[in-house]
Design a protein around this motif. Structure first.
Motif, PDB file in Angstrom:
ATOM      1  N   CYS A 118       0.864  -1.190   0.000  1.00  0.00           N
ATOM      2  CA  CYS A 118       0.000   0.000   0.000  1.00  0.00           C
ATOM      3  C   CYS A 118       0.897   1.236   0.000  1.00  0.00           C
ATOM      4  O   CYS A 118       1.835   1.330   0.807  1.00  0.00           O
ATOM      5  CB  CYS A 118      -0.900  -0.001   1.230  1.00  0.00           C
ATOM      6  N   LEU A 119       0.622   2.160  -0.886  1.00  0.00           N
ATOM      7  CA  LEU A 119       1.455   3.352  -1.039  1.00  0.00           C
ATOM      8  C   LEU A 119       1.053   4.436  -0.050  1.00  0.00           C
ATOM      9  O   LEU A 119      -0.036   4.430   0.511  1.00  0.00           O
ATOM     10  CB  LEU A 119       1.359   3.875  -2.466  1.00  0.00           C
ATOM     11  N   THR A 120       1.954   5.411   0.114  1.00  0.00           N
ATOM     12  CA  THR A 120       1.722   6.510   1.049  1.00  0.00           C
ATOM     13  C   THR A 120       0.848   7.587   0.412  1.00  0.00           C
ATOM     14  O   THR A 120       0.597   7.580  -0.793  1.00  0.00           O
ATOM     15  CB  THR A 120       3.061   7.135   1.453  1.00  0.00           C
ATOM     16  N   HIS A 137     -12.190   5.752  -5.089  1.00  0.00           N
ATOM     17  CA  HIS A 137     -13.176   4.682  -4.881  1.00  0.00           C
ATOM     18  C   HIS A 137     -14.466   5.248  -4.323  1.00  0.00           C
ATOM     19  O   HIS A 137     -14.529   6.406  -3.878  1.00  0.00           O
ATOM     20  CB  HIS A 137     -12.630   3.579  -3.971  1.00  0.00           C
ATOM     21  N   ARG A 138     -15.501   4.431  -4.377  1.00  0.00           N
ATOM     22  CA  ARG A 138     -16.803   4.757  -3.813  1.00  0.00           C
ATOM     23  C   ARG A 138     -17.297   3.539  -3.032  1.00  0.00           C
ATOM     24  O   ARG A 138     -17.508   2.467  -3.599  1.00  0.00           O
ATOM     25  CB  ARG A 138     -17.828   5.084  -4.912  1.00  0.00           C
ATOM     26  N   PHE A 139     -17.461   3.705  -1.703  1.00  0.00           N
ATOM     27  CA  PHE A 139     -18.003   2.653  -0.853  1.00  0.00           C
ATOM     28  C   PHE A 139     -19.107   3.254   0.014  1.00  0.00           C
ATOM     29  O   PHE A 139     -19.044   4.432   0.378  1.00  0.00           O
ATOM     30  CB  PHE A 139     -16.940   2.059   0.084  1.00  0.00           C
ATOM     31  N   LEU A 161      -8.934  -2.799  -0.391  1.00  0.00           N
ATOM     32  CA  LEU A 161      -9.371  -1.929  -1.478  1.00  0.00           C
ATOM     33  C   LEU A 161      -9.328  -0.455  -1.099  1.00  0.00           C
ATOM     34  O   LEU A 161     -10.030   0.366  -1.686  1.00  0.00           O
ATOM     35  CB  LEU A 161     -10.789  -2.325  -1.917  1.00  0.00           C
ATOM     36  N   GLY A 162      -8.491  -0.115  -0.130  1.00  0.00           N
ATOM     37  CA  GLY A 162      -8.343   1.281   0.251  1.00  0.00           C
ATOM     38  C   GLY A 162      -7.454   2.043  -0.705  1.00  0.00           C
ATOM     39  O   GLY A 162      -6.763   1.465  -1.556  1.00  0.00           O
ATOM     40  N   LEU A 163      -7.443   3.362  -0.596  1.00  0.00           N
ATOM     41  CA  LEU A 163      -6.600   4.192  -1.446  1.00  0.00           C
ATOM     42  C   LEU A 163      -5.132   3.802  -1.277  1.00  0.00           C
ATOM     43  O   LEU A 163      -4.662   3.573  -0.163  1.00  0.00           O
ATOM     44  CB  LEU A 163      -6.779   5.675  -1.095  1.00  0.00           C
TER      45      LEU A 163
END
Length: 322
Positions: free
Chosen positions: A53-55, A103-105, A118-120
């Motif tokens: 996961c990127l910063t 994203h849209r959740f 599935l986070g940013l």
């Protein structure tokens, strides 16, 4: 018949058996992707290590690199989420390396989806996560649905991921649009319906981005039966084609990506018969003048700055009846 005791009993066993069978990879795109995941990328389907996961800074840089595509895609993500969010689906946009940039959740599902990775900033390339909707879509540059245990990693088999690629104005892949669901009752039939919606939205992003890149040009829709991708061409005021979407390039047998070699529209759209060269250009000019003049030869002659008799002679030579 193979004895039941030797049949795969877990997802990991099934992946291992498929990778070891070269014939399976030859018959199935899914098996070929599993094989890439293990042999080319060195992944283990039982891996439980935390996902890459990127910063925040890296995410911002990738969003900036996409430029106007982020703005163009945003209302499409909103629309997809309006249609599918209440059914437990999340909508995701990634860059060309499978990094989630938007994203849209729903509030109720956000924790679940972020728990699934599935986070940013999450990295869903095939090299990082093996066979998955986002990564395999990007690798194979085509719409992909990876349903539950079709994923390579055992930890991802609770999800269904439905994806379509987005190509830039130069024909190169720039992003992927994803709809993911962790619903246990989501069927292949429902996946098929969602897949059509995802592909349609991806085509809209691609088309709007192409139009924005050629804002001063006339946009022509290619006459082709293939509706699976955006089929647009940009034509300048001299009737020269100066750009084409990936789909249009393929339809006309052109290089699918990279700098576009400008060409006269008549060369691309025309047929091999009839007048050519200056005669073809002259015929086109006369026809346009007549159409503008509502077939009034006197008015057309005045617009062309020739005498009425001269225009009649040219019409006769060009086989144009009054």
């Amino acid at each position: 018949m193979q004895h039941l005791a030797t049949l795969p009993t877990t997802h990991v066993d099934a992946v291992m058996a498929s990778v070891q069978s070269k014939s399976a990879a030859a018959r199935s795109r899914l098996a070929a992707s599993w094989r890439r995941s293990m042999l080319a990328h060195g992944l283990d389907p039982s891996q439980k290590a935390p996902q890459d996961c990127l910063t925040g800074r890296d995410i911002a840089e990738r969003r900036d690199a996409l430029g106007r595509v982020m703005e163009i895609a945003a209302p499409k993500l909103d629309r997809l989420f309006e249609l599918l969010g209440s059914s437990g689906c999340g909508v995701v946009l990634t860059d060309d390396e499978g990094v989630i940039v938007d994203h849209r959740f729903s509030d109720a599902d956000q924790t679940v989806f972020e728990g699934w990775g599935l986070g940013l900033g999450a990295v869903w390339s095939e090299a990082a996560e093996g066979t998955n909707g986002i990564g395999t879509c990007i690798t194979e540059e085509r719409p992909v649905t990876i349903h539950r245990n079709e994923h390579f990693m055992a930890r991802n088999t609770a999800m269904s991921c439905i994806d379509a690629p987005i190509f830039g104005a130069d024909g190169q892949l720039i992003a992927a649009l994803d709809v993911s669901s962790a619903r246990a009752d989501q069927t292949q039939t429902i996946n098929g319906l969602i897949a059509e919606m995802v592909s349609q939205m991806a085509r809209m992003v691609e088309a709007d981005n192409f139009r924005a890149n050629f804002a001063g040009s006339r946009i022509v829709v290619a006459d082709h039966d293939d509706t699976s991708c955006a089929m647009l061409l940009a034509v300048d005021h001299d009737d020269v084609v100066i750009g084409a979407t990936r789909g249009a390039r393929k339809a006309y047998g052109l290089e699918t990506q990279g700098a576009f070699a400008a060409m006269p529209a008549s060369d691309l759209f025309g047929r091999g018969d009839g007048p050519v060269g200056f005669e073809k250009a002259e015929r086109a000019a006369v026809v346009r003048a007549l159409v503008r003049a509502n077939n009034n030869v006197s008015v057309a002659a005045r617009d062309l700055d020739v005498s009425r008799a001269t225009l009649y002679r040219r019409m006769k030579r060009l086989r144009l009846s009054e």
